[in-house]
Design an enzyme around this catalytic site. Structure first.
Site, PDB file in Angstrom:
ATOM      1  CG  ASP A 154       3.212  -0.372  10.324  1.00 44.02           C
ATOM      2  OD1 ASP A 154       2.556  -0.128   9.285  1.00 44.02           O
ATOM      3  OD2 ASP A 154       4.411  -0.723  10.305  1.00 44.02           O
ATOM      4  CB  ILE A 155       5.812  -4.904  11.893  1.00 40.80           C
ATOM      5  CG1 ILE A 155       6.612  -5.906  12.685  1.00 40.80           C
ATOM      6  CG2 ILE A 155       6.473  -4.588  10.567  1.00 40.80           C
ATOM      7  CD1 ILE A 155       6.621  -7.306  12.087  1.00 40.80           C
TER       8      ILE A 155
ATOM      9  CG  HIS B 254      -2.777  -1.333   4.235  1.00 43.19           C
ATOM     10  ND1 HIS B 254      -2.491  -1.991   3.065  1.00 43.19           N
ATOM     11  CD2 HIS B 254      -1.754  -0.468   4.441  1.00 43.19           C
ATOM     12  CE1 HIS B 254      -1.343  -1.552   2.590  1.00 43.19           C
ATOM     13  NE2 HIS B 254      -0.876  -0.605   3.395  1.00 43.19           N
TER      14      HIS B 254
ATOM     15  CG  HIS C 213      -0.634   3.356   7.043  1.00 39.81           C
ATOM     16  ND1 HIS C 213       0.514   2.711   7.432  1.00 39.81           N
ATOM     17  CD2 HIS C 213      -0.803   3.040   5.728  1.00 39.81           C
ATOM     18  CE1 HIS C 213       1.031   2.053   6.410  1.00 39.81           C
ATOM     19  NE2 HIS C 213       0.255   2.234   5.351  1.00 39.81           N
TER      20      HIS C 213
ATOM     21  CD  GLU D 265       6.370  -2.777   3.107  1.00 37.56           C
ATOM     22  OE1 GLU D 265       6.307  -3.683   3.950  1.00 37.56           O
ATOM     23  OE2 GLU D 265       6.786  -1.624   3.370  1.00 37.56           O
ATOM     24  CB  VAL D 266       0.875  -4.984   2.292  1.00 37.64           C
ATOM     25  CG1 VAL D 266       0.040  -6.250   2.467  1.00 37.64           C
ATOM     26  CG2 VAL D 266       2.141  -5.054   3.143  1.00 37.64           C
TER      27      VAL D 266
ATOM     28  CG  ASN E  87       0.803   4.564   0.957  1.00 38.15           C
ATOM     29  OD1 ASN E  87       0.741   5.771   0.724  1.00 38.15           O
ATOM     30  ND2 ASN E  87       1.460   4.079   1.998  1.00 38.15           N
TER      31      ASN E  87
HETATM   32  P1  AMP Z   1       2.052   0.301   2.721  1.00 34.24           P
HETATM   33  O1  AMP Z   1       3.404   0.821   2.323  1.00 34.24           O
HETATM   34  O2  AMP Z   1       1.009   1.389   2.771  1.00 34.24           O
HETATM   35  O3  AMP Z   1       1.642  -0.891   1.883  1.00 34.24           O
HETATM   36  O4  AMP Z   1       2.176  -0.166   4.221  1.00 34.24           O
HETATM   37  C1  AMP Z   1       2.417  -1.476   4.606  1.00 34.24           C
HETATM   38  C2  AMP Z   1       2.734  -1.431   6.080  1.00 34.24           C
HETATM   39  O5  AMP Z   1       2.657  -2.746   6.593  1.00 34.24           O
HETATM   40  C3  AMP Z   1       4.120  -0.886   6.425  1.00 34.24           C
HETATM   41  O6  AMP Z   1       3.982   0.258   7.252  1.00 34.24           O
HETATM   42  C4  AMP Z   1       4.786  -2.063   7.170  1.00 34.24           C
HETATM   43  O7  AMP Z   1       5.587  -1.647   8.244  1.00 34.24           O
HETATM   44  C5  AMP Z   1       3.585  -2.862   7.640  1.00 34.24           C
HETATM   45  N1  AMP Z   1       3.815  -4.274   7.842  1.00 34.24           N
HETATM   46  C6  AMP Z   1       4.429  -5.147   7.015  1.00 34.24           C
HETATM   47  N2  AMP Z   1       4.414  -6.380   7.532  1.00 34.24           N
HETATM   48  C7  AMP Z   1       3.760  -6.298   8.718  1.00 34.24           C
HETATM   49  C8  AMP Z   1       3.412  -7.224   9.728  1.00 34.24           C
HETATM   50  N3  AMP Z   1       3.744  -8.525   9.635  1.00 34.24           N
HETATM   51  N4  AMP Z   1       2.749  -6.781  10.821  1.00 34.24           N
HETATM   52  C9  AMP Z   1       2.436  -5.481  10.929  1.00 34.24           C
HETATM   53  N5  AMP Z   1       2.728  -4.542  10.005  1.00 34.24           N
HETATM   54  C10 AMP Z   1       3.383  -4.947   8.912  1.00 34.24           C
END
Ligand code: AMP
Length: 121
Positions: free
Chosen positions: A33-34, A104, A106, A99-100, A91
């Site tokens: 995770d970034i 996924h 974690h 967020e994405v 999530n």
């Molecule tokens: P969520 O809130 O569960 O959708 O988590 C999305 C996660 O993706 C967050 O913890 C971000 O830090 C992570 N994230 C977003 N962009 C990137 C990226 N380019 N590389 C790695 N992790 C990312």
């Protein structure tokens, strides 16, 4: 809701943007995770286009399901956190702050993780 293939994880899967890859096979990709929230913070994503756990679990083939969840277990084992323990979080939807919009999981580990939930934001 339709899958939006412009999301950041879809772009990582297409090789358009880099990631810190930890593991990859036919069904799953794992990368750091970034913005890590714990000393170990790995994201594991399926190769297929699924928005959430509900979408993946309902729509994916048995092969994809088995492949993904085995990869998830393998990555946690290889990260060396089985004995100390780890937390899996996935999530889904606005209340969860997803967020994405690509399914996924974690993997969080490497310290005492505290209570399961903090106060609402
Ligand atoms: P969520 O809130 O569960 O959708 O988590 C999305 C996660 O993706 C967050 O913890 C971000 O830090 C992570 N994230 C977003 N962009 C990137 C990226 N380019 N590389 C790695 N992790 C990312």
């Amino acid at each position: 809701m339709a899958y939006d293939d412009s999301n950041i994880f879809a772009r990582i899967l297409r090789g358009e943007i880099p990631c810190a890859k930890i593991y990859e096979d036919e069904f799953a990709l794992a990368f750091s995770d970034i913005r890590p929230q714990a000393p170990t913070h790995i994201l594991v994503i399926p190769k297929g286009q699924y928005i959430s756990a509900a979408d993946f679990n309902a729509q994916a083939s048995d092969e994809e399901l088995a492949g993904f969840y085995r990869a998830l277990a393998y990555v946690a084992r290889e990260a060396g956190v089985e004995e100390s323990g780890y937390r899996l979080i996935s999530n889904a939807g606005p209340d969860s702050h997803q967020e994405v919009p690509h399914f996924h999981v974690h993997i969080l580990a490497g310290q005492k993780l505290g209570r399961m939930l903090g106060p609402p934001l």
